[in-house]
Design a protein around this motif. Sequence first.
Motif, PDB file in Angstrom:
ATOM      1  N   MET A 364       0.850  -1.185   0.000  1.00 18.51           N
ATOM      2  CA  MET A 364       0.000   0.000   0.000  1.00 18.51           C
ATOM      3  C   MET A 364       0.890   1.242   0.000  1.00 18.51           C
ATOM      4  O   MET A 364       1.897   1.305   0.709  1.00 18.51           O
ATOM      5  N   ILE A 365       0.514   2.209  -0.819  1.00 14.89           N
ATOM      6  CA  ILE A 365       1.256   3.455  -0.898  1.00 14.89           C
ATOM      7  C   ILE A 365       0.253   4.601  -0.877  1.00 14.89           C
ATOM      8  O   ILE A 365      -0.857   4.474  -1.419  1.00 14.89           O
ATOM      9  N   ASP A 387      -4.716   5.778   0.254  1.00 11.40           N
ATOM     10  CA  ASP A 387      -3.945   4.538   0.204  1.00 11.40           C
ATOM     11  C   ASP A 387      -4.459   3.641  -0.917  1.00 11.40           C
ATOM     12  O   ASP A 387      -5.670   3.415  -1.050  1.00 11.40           O
ATOM     13  N   LEU A 388      -3.526   3.110  -1.687  1.00 11.56           N
ATOM     14  CA  LEU A 388      -3.856   2.152  -2.743  1.00 11.56           C
ATOM     15  C   LEU A 388      -2.637   1.285  -3.001  1.00 11.56           C
ATOM     16  O   LEU A 388      -1.523   1.600  -2.569  1.00 11.56           O
ATOM     17  N   ARG A 389      -2.839   0.193  -3.722  1.00 11.09           N
ATOM     18  CA  ARG A 389      -1.735  -0.712  -3.999  1.00 11.09           C
ATOM     19  C   ARG A 389      -0.764  -0.082  -5.000  1.00 11.09           C
ATOM     20  O   ARG A 389      -1.160   0.691  -5.862  1.00 11.09           O
ATOM     21  N   VAL A 390       0.494  -0.497  -4.889  1.00 10.19           N
ATOM     22  CA  VAL A 390       1.521  -0.007  -5.817  1.00 10.19           C
ATOM     23  C   VAL A 390       1.159  -0.372  -7.250  1.00 10.19           C
ATOM     24  O   VAL A 390       1.352   0.430  -8.177  1.00 10.19           O
ATOM     25  N   PRO A 586       7.194  -4.714   6.961  1.00  2.97           N
ATOM     26  CA  PRO A 586       7.720  -3.499   6.324  1.00  2.97           C
ATOM     27  C   PRO A 586       7.230  -3.278   4.893  1.00  2.97           C
ATOM     28  O   PRO A 586       7.279  -2.157   4.388  1.00  2.97           O
ATOM     29  N   LEU A 587       6.779  -4.370   4.204  1.00  2.36           N
ATOM     30  CA  LEU A 587       6.335  -4.238   2.821  1.00  2.36           C
ATOM     31  C   LEU A 587       4.825  -4.032   2.700  1.00  2.36           C
ATOM     32  O   LEU A 587       4.324  -3.844   1.597  1.00  2.36           O
ATOM     33  N   ARG A 588       4.108  -4.060   3.787  1.00  2.00           N
ATOM     34  CA  ARG A 588       2.659  -3.899   3.674  1.00  2.00           C
ATOM     35  C   ARG A 588       2.270  -2.455   3.392  1.00  2.00           C
ATOM     36  O   ARG A 588       1.312  -2.208   2.665  1.00  2.00           O
TER      37      ARG A 588
END
Length: 680
Positions: A364-365, A387-390, A586-588
């Motif tokens: 999520m970014i 927030d949305l997915r990369v 950390p990657l979520r």
Amino acid sequence: MRRLLPFAAVALLLATAAARDGFDRWVDRTFLPDLLADTSVEVRDRHGDLLRAYTVEDGLWRLGASVEQVDPAFVDMLLNYEDKRFFEHVGVDPWAILRAAWQAVGQGEVVSGGSTLTMQVARLLENSGTGVWQGKLRQVRLALALERQLSKRDILNLYLTHAPYGGNLEGIRAATLVWFSKEPNRLTPAQAALLVALPQSPNARRPDRFPSIASAARDRVLLRVAAAGVLSDGDVEAALSEPLPRKRYVFPVSSPHLADRAVEALPDAQGHDLTIDRHLQSRLQTLAHHTVQGLGRKLSIAIVVADHEGGETLASIGSAGFSGEDQRQGFVDMTQAKRSPGSTLKPLIYGLSFDQGLVHPETMIRDAPVRFGTYAPQNFDGQFRGDLRVSEALALSLNIPVVLLTEELGPANLMAGLRRAGTAPKLAGGKAGLAVALGGVGMTLEELVQLYGGIARGGDAMDLHWRLSESSVESHEVMSRSAAWHVGHILSGIAPPAGAPRNRLAYKTGTSYGHRDTWAIGFDGRHVAGVWIGRPDGTPVPGAFGAEIAAPILFDVFQYIKPQLEPLGPPPPEAILLSNAQLPEPLRQFRGRYAVFKAPSNRLTLTFPPDGARLADTGEGITVKLKNGAHPFTVLANGVPIAMGVRRDEVALPDVGKGASTVTVIDAAGQSDRVEIWVD
């Protein structure tokens, strides 16, 4: 008297030998003209087909030709009509001269000439006349000398290269290309007969100007060779009724910009063999021409197609038309122009970010207002999506997420990635900034095709080349296989333009600042292609977007390449295919390079009691105070829920218990915080 006869015979023999030796010396001392006359420089495609030729002195079209390139039926017809004893005589045919003289005396006019093909070659090489006896003697001498130094095949090749065919045409290949729009390897009997007749009076027999004279000359050739048994009666009848060409075709001008580049790079080369596919090039040139007809008068287009497996350029269209007379500036090769690439660099940025472990496609970014000093990037529509997915951020081509990633990567690393791809990006200033992510750098269409070809190859840089003799050089890794696959998978999921086939072409569009350039670059499992549309002078095109203008043409280009796309292939074994919930913590959620060590400013925080506090049990419980986070909250003491559905930022907890306790708070978005306390 009888004794004198042997002496006379000996004297005659000696005189004959001396005359023969003198004649031989006379022939051997013959000054030969230059046999290597300039022929048109030719640029050919991957199959040897002519793309473009260039005139020689005085604007002549003189293409080199050999017997092997010509229809054997034409050669048979030529020899039977012009020089039946060509392979037997030594340059001059006494029997032909006697026959011509006898016919002239008997009929009171010249019926046939006594010149052999070798004598005609001698005349053509020196451009000498035929009506003066000194000129005829010179032709005889030169013909004899040519026969002593050249093979019959070489002499035929000289004739096929130098014979005049009307106007500024010399040689059989120039003739067939202009009169029949074809190479001379396959000719009809009527076409061959016309080409046999033309060199005798090349201007008087031009079929476009004097059709009746040309027809009569052609028919005489047909009837004579038919009498010699070269053609059947049926062939002659069909040939006599075949219409003559009534116009000159223009010489091929295919891939003219690339042809000029090839000649400029190797100016002394007589031929240039390119990787271009002439048929694909021709179809795409037509597509380019039709495309701009419905656009503004000053708009042009450029297209590049390559096989990304070998890096060979299959088509290169530098403009809608090779002309400088209109407002499109057709002589400008826009495949080589450094222009702003707009959003087309975003796939590279995401691929590099995957490799650096900054994000995963499911990470999520946040797409929200952000500022870097004085630089505040905006999305093209001015909206923010939270927030949305990369993967969604790349597919939607959002600006803020990609600038955030560039800030983490560092613009210098982005520039290094471009160079590893084999490109030479041009910066307006001396140092790359965050604006590079959105097109603040100069790139050519060829370079963008090269960049995307590297992604299509699994992250290995593609060595784009267009000369057939060149081979791919050792490539560099632009990104890992898994990163390249993720990028290609995301791009192939982008919806196609309206009316285009839903064929999962992996593609990306771009629009430069001020709508000056529109782009669309895409690839499948075998080919990569790019389209640029804009004005060569760099002036804006209001309302132009790559997705609306360039993308439909890109899909058309792939339809011309082949009817069905080739799949991109399965993911490599090392590719991480997990949902967001399955990713490491950390990657979520992307929070920058320090996310593991530094909590975001707006995260859920348990502000009271402070961590490590020692509290007294008053019998009324413990008050917990919260900041940020999403309602409702769940509070746990030592892992056991003691309050659920809390919708206030302050709550009393009656059942914590005495001694050491761990108080944990979790909000509706899954954020959490905890403190360690001691209750007396």
